[in-house]
Design a protein around this motif. Structure first.
Motif, PDB file in Angstrom:
ATOM      1  N   TRP A 170      29.743  70.165  74.646  1.00  0.00           N
ATOM      2  CA  TRP A 170      29.151  70.112  73.299  1.00  0.00           C
ATOM      3  C   TRP A 170      27.896  70.967  73.208  1.00  0.00           C
ATOM      4  N   SER A 171      27.003  70.833  74.188  1.00  0.00           N
ATOM      5  CA  SER A 171      25.777  71.627  74.137  1.00  0.00           C
ATOM      6  C   SER A 171      26.088  73.116  74.245  1.00  0.00           C
ATOM      7  N   GLY A 172      27.094  73.457  75.052  1.00  0.00           N
ATOM      8  CA  GLY A 172      27.499  74.861  75.154  1.00  0.00           C
ATOM      9  C   GLY A 172      28.041  75.400  73.845  1.00  0.00           C
ATOM     10  N   ALA A 173      28.853  74.581  73.160  1.00  0.00           N
ATOM     11  CA  ALA A 173      29.400  75.006  71.869  1.00  0.00           C
ATOM     12  C   ALA A 173      28.292  75.197  70.845  1.00  0.00           C
ATOM     13  N   ILE A 174      27.336  74.260  70.817  1.00  0.00           N
ATOM     14  CA  ILE A 174      26.226  74.364  69.863  1.00  0.00           C
ATOM     15  C   ILE A 174      25.383  75.590  70.157  1.00  0.00           C
ATOM     16  N   GLU A 175      25.048  75.802  71.413  1.00  0.00           N
ATOM     17  CA  GLU A 175      24.201  76.936  71.769  1.00  0.00           C
ATOM     18  C   GLU A 175      24.909  78.265  71.534  1.00  0.00           C
ATOM     19  N   TRP A 176      26.230  78.290  71.699  1.00  0.00           N
ATOM     20  CA  TRP A 176      26.989  79.500  71.373  1.00  0.00           C
ATOM     21  C   TRP A 176      26.976  79.757  69.870  1.00  0.00           C
ATOM     22  N   MET A 177      27.092  78.674  69.098  1.00  0.00           N
ATOM     23  CA  MET A 177      27.208  78.812  67.649  1.00  0.00           C
ATOM     24  C   MET A 177      25.889  79.168  66.964  1.00  0.00           C
ATOM     25  N   LEU A 178      24.761  78.675  67.447  1.00  0.00           N
ATOM     26  CA  LEU A 178      23.517  78.819  66.691  1.00  0.00           C
ATOM     27  C   LEU A 178      23.194  80.268  66.294  1.00  0.00           C
ATOM     28  N   LEU A 193      22.941  62.317  71.086  1.00  0.00           N
ATOM     29  CA  LEU A 193      24.007  62.372  72.070  1.00  0.00           C
ATOM     30  C   LEU A 193      23.930  63.621  72.943  1.00  0.00           C
ATOM     31  N   VAL A 194      23.613  64.754  72.338  1.00  0.00           N
ATOM     32  CA  VAL A 194      23.644  66.024  73.072  1.00  0.00           C
ATOM     33  C   VAL A 194      22.285  66.379  73.667  1.00  0.00           C
ATOM     34  N   TYR A 195      21.217  66.005  72.946  1.00  0.00           N
ATOM     35  CA  TYR A 195      19.863  66.340  73.394  1.00  0.00           C
ATOM     36  C   TYR A 195      18.996  65.083  73.445  1.00  0.00           C
ATOM     37  N   PRO A 196      19.294  64.150  74.351  1.00  0.00           N
ATOM     38  CA  PRO A 196      18.519  62.906  74.400  1.00  0.00           C
ATOM     39  C   PRO A 196      17.026  63.188  74.588  1.00  0.00           C
ATOM     40  N   GLY A 197      16.232  62.482  73.783  1.00  0.00           N
ATOM     41  CA  GLY A 197      14.788  62.652  73.871  1.00  0.00           C
ATOM     42  C   GLY A 197      14.221  63.741  72.993  1.00  0.00           C
ATOM     43  N   ARG A 198      15.075  64.560  72.418  1.00  0.00           N
ATOM     44  CA  ARG A 198      14.599  65.636  71.543  1.00  0.00           C
ATOM     45  C   ARG A 198      14.574  65.143  70.104  1.00  0.00           C
ATOM     46  N   THR A 199      13.530  65.433  69.370  1.00  0.00           N
ATOM     47  CA  THR A 199      13.406  64.969  67.994  1.00  0.00           C
ATOM     48  C   THR A 199      14.171  65.877  67.041  1.00  0.00           C
ATOM     49  N   PRO A 200      14.511  65.373  65.835  1.00  0.00           N
ATOM     50  CA  PRO A 200      15.127  66.245  64.839  1.00  0.00           C
ATOM     51  C   PRO A 200      14.275  67.462  64.522  1.00  0.00           C
ATOM     52  N   GLU A 201      12.965  67.286  64.466  1.00  0.00           N
ATOM     53  CA  GLU A 201      12.078  68.412  64.164  1.00  0.00           C
ATOM     54  C   GLU A 201      12.157  69.482  65.249  1.00  0.00           C
ATOM     55  N   GLU A 202      12.252  69.050  66.500  1.00  0.00           N
ATOM     56  CA  GLU A 202      12.385  70.012  67.595  1.00  0.00           C
ATOM     57  C   GLU A 202      13.720  70.748  67.527  1.00  0.00           C
ATOM     58  N   CYS A 203      14.773  70.043  67.138  1.00  0.00           N
ATOM     59  CA  CYS A 203      16.080  70.683  67.014  1.00  0.00           C
ATOM     60  C   CYS A 203      16.113  71.663  65.846  1.00  0.00           C
ATOM     61  N   ILE A 204      15.419  71.314  64.769  1.00  0.00           N
ATOM     62  CA  ILE A 204      15.311  72.260  63.653  1.00  0.00           C
ATOM     63  C   ILE A 204      14.630  73.541  64.117  1.00  0.00           C
ATOM     64  N   ASP A 205      13.533  73.399  64.829  1.00  0.00           N
ATOM     65  CA  ASP A 205      12.818  74.579  65.328  1.00  0.00           C
ATOM     66  C   ASP A 205      13.713  75.407  66.244  1.00  0.00           C
ATOM     67  N   MET A 206      14.460  74.734  67.126  1.00  0.00           N
ATOM     68  CA  MET A 206      15.368  75.437  68.032  1.00  0.00           C
ATOM     69  C   MET A 206      16.403  76.248  67.259  1.00  0.00           C
ATOM     70  N   ALA A 207      16.973  75.636  66.218  1.00  0.00           N
ATOM     71  CA  ALA A 207      18.011  76.307  65.442  1.00  0.00           C
ATOM     72  C   ALA A 207      17.444  77.477  64.647  1.00  0.00           C
ATOM     73  N   ILE A 208      16.290  77.272  64.017  1.00  0.00           N
ATOM     74  CA  ILE A 208      15.669  78.358  63.245  1.00  0.00           C
ATOM     75  C   ILE A 208      15.331  79.520  64.167  1.00  0.00           C
ATOM     76  N   ASP A 209      14.776  79.216  65.341  1.00  0.00           N
ATOM     77  CA  ASP A 209      14.427  80.270  66.298  1.00  0.00           C
ATOM     78  C   ASP A 209      15.662  81.023  66.785  1.00  0.00           C
ATOM     79  N   ALA A 210      16.808  80.323  66.839  1.00  0.00           N
ATOM     80  CA  ALA A 210      18.054  80.970  67.274  1.00  0.00           C
ATOM     81  C   ALA A 210      18.657  81.856  66.193  1.00  0.00           C
ATOM     82  N   GLY A 211      18.196  81.686  64.933  1.00  0.00           N
ATOM     83  CA  GLY A 211      18.671  82.554  63.866  1.00  0.00           C
ATOM     84  C   GLY A 211      19.380  81.871  62.722  1.00  0.00           C
ATOM     85  N   VAL A 212      19.465  80.537  62.736  1.00  0.00           N
ATOM     86  CA  VAL A 212      20.118  79.815  61.641  1.00  0.00           C
ATOM     87  C   VAL A 212      19.262  79.951  60.375  1.00  0.00           C
TER      88      VAL A 212
END
Length: 312
Positions: A170-178, A193-212
């Motif tokens: 799952w994490s591989g699919a997400i990281e490939w897709m972003l 489920l995929v990123y235990p301990g990571r907040t929604p805000e941190e995941c938003i930042d990760m996705a925006i930085d990846a180009g979403v």
């Protein structure tokens, strides 16, 4: 045209205990199936690209899509059975899913089938467990790469560890897709489920930085967080509703969001990147209203446009 890719299957519910076992009822479903139906009920003309069996379940799924107004001319018809998924709903209305079948029709979508998908599609939506099982996952990745830059790419991971238990897949699919995703819709449950301990805000930042371009995190009764690089992060509260169950709520939200963006000529990467805060909040509010209606009734019973627009 919005092309929705992934599984169509049957959700099996337990209606009651019997002396010899359970009384079961089977309902058409699957996250991409629900999304396609949701788009059609909101007045769109979606296309479904997913494997449909020729068995009695597959014939029912195909018929239901056609009745709703979904174009199934692109859907492959592999010689395999339909997947059946039991849905165990807890006291809070939250479902747990168990899949029966591992060589079923939704998985048997191969590269040659991509010739069925139009090059000029306005948007391609991928997600759910078809991005985490083979051979369909590789096929859908090939489609995404073909359409990247041609169509808006929308992605909803919709993580199901009971179906694909390997978190690394799952994490591989997400990281490939972003890096190739324009619109990401992900739930806080998926993040946990995929990123235990990571907040929604941190995941938003990760996705925006990846180009979403646009990231939306649905959080159930806590509402929704969303962000673009230009507009920053914004939150809306969930609408109060008497919850029957949450089956299909995320699919409804995504269908309504895509439909709203299409109506307002915002279904492009450039338009999403340039969204101002009022436009973003209006789109999220419409999607939230639609999802609340689905939560108020059993199963993935997607609302019509009239129901959403007349809701208080």
């Amino acid at each position: 045209m919005i092309v929705v890719c992934g599984e169509a299957l049957f959700d099996v519910f337990c209606d009651s205990d019997t002396a010899a076992g359970f009384a079961l009822s089977a309902h058409i479903g699957g996250s991409p199936f629900n999304l396609a139906v949701g788009l059609a009920r909101l007045g769109m003309s979606p296309m479904f690209f997913g494997g449909l069996s020729g068995d009695m379940f597959g014939r029912k799924l195909a018929s239901a899509l056609e009745i709703e107004g979904v174009d199934i001319t692109a859907a492959p018809r592999p010689p395999a059975s339909t997947a059946l998924v039991t849905v165990d709903v807890d006291a809070g209305g939250v479902p747990a899913y168990t899949l029966y079948g591992s060589a079923t029709a939704e998985r048997q979508v191969v590269a040659a089938d991509l010739l069925r998908v139009p090059l000029d599609a306005a948007a391609i939506h991928v997600g759910s467990y078809c991005m985490a099982v083979e051979p369909v996952a590789s096929t859908l990745k090939e489609l995404v790469m073909r359409q990247h830059g041609r169509s808006l790419i929308a992605f909803d991971p919709n993580v199901r560890l009971t179906i694909q238990p390997d978190r690394a897949v799952w994490s591989g699919a997400i990281e490939w897709m972003l890096p190739v995703t324009d619109l990401l819709k992900i739930s806080d449950e998926d993040i946990g489920l995929v990123y235990p301990g990571r907040t929604p805000e941190e995941c938003i930042d990760m996705a925006i930085d990846a180009g979403v371009a646009l990231v939306v995190v649905t959080r159930g009764e806590q509402g929704v967080l969303a962000a673009t690089r230009a507009a920053g992060k914004h939150a809306i509260r969930a609408r109060k509703v008497e919850v029957v169950d949450t089956v299909g709520a995320g699919d409804t939200f995504q269908a309504a969001l895509l439909a709203y963006l299409a109506w307002h000529k915002l279904l492009t990467r450039a338009a999403l990147s340039a969204l101002d805060a009022p436009s973003l909040l209006a789109a999220l509010d419409f999607a939230g209203r639609a999802a609340a209606i689905t939560c108020s009734r059993r199963g993935a019973d997607m609302p019509t446009l009239e129901e959403v627009t007349t809701q208080d």
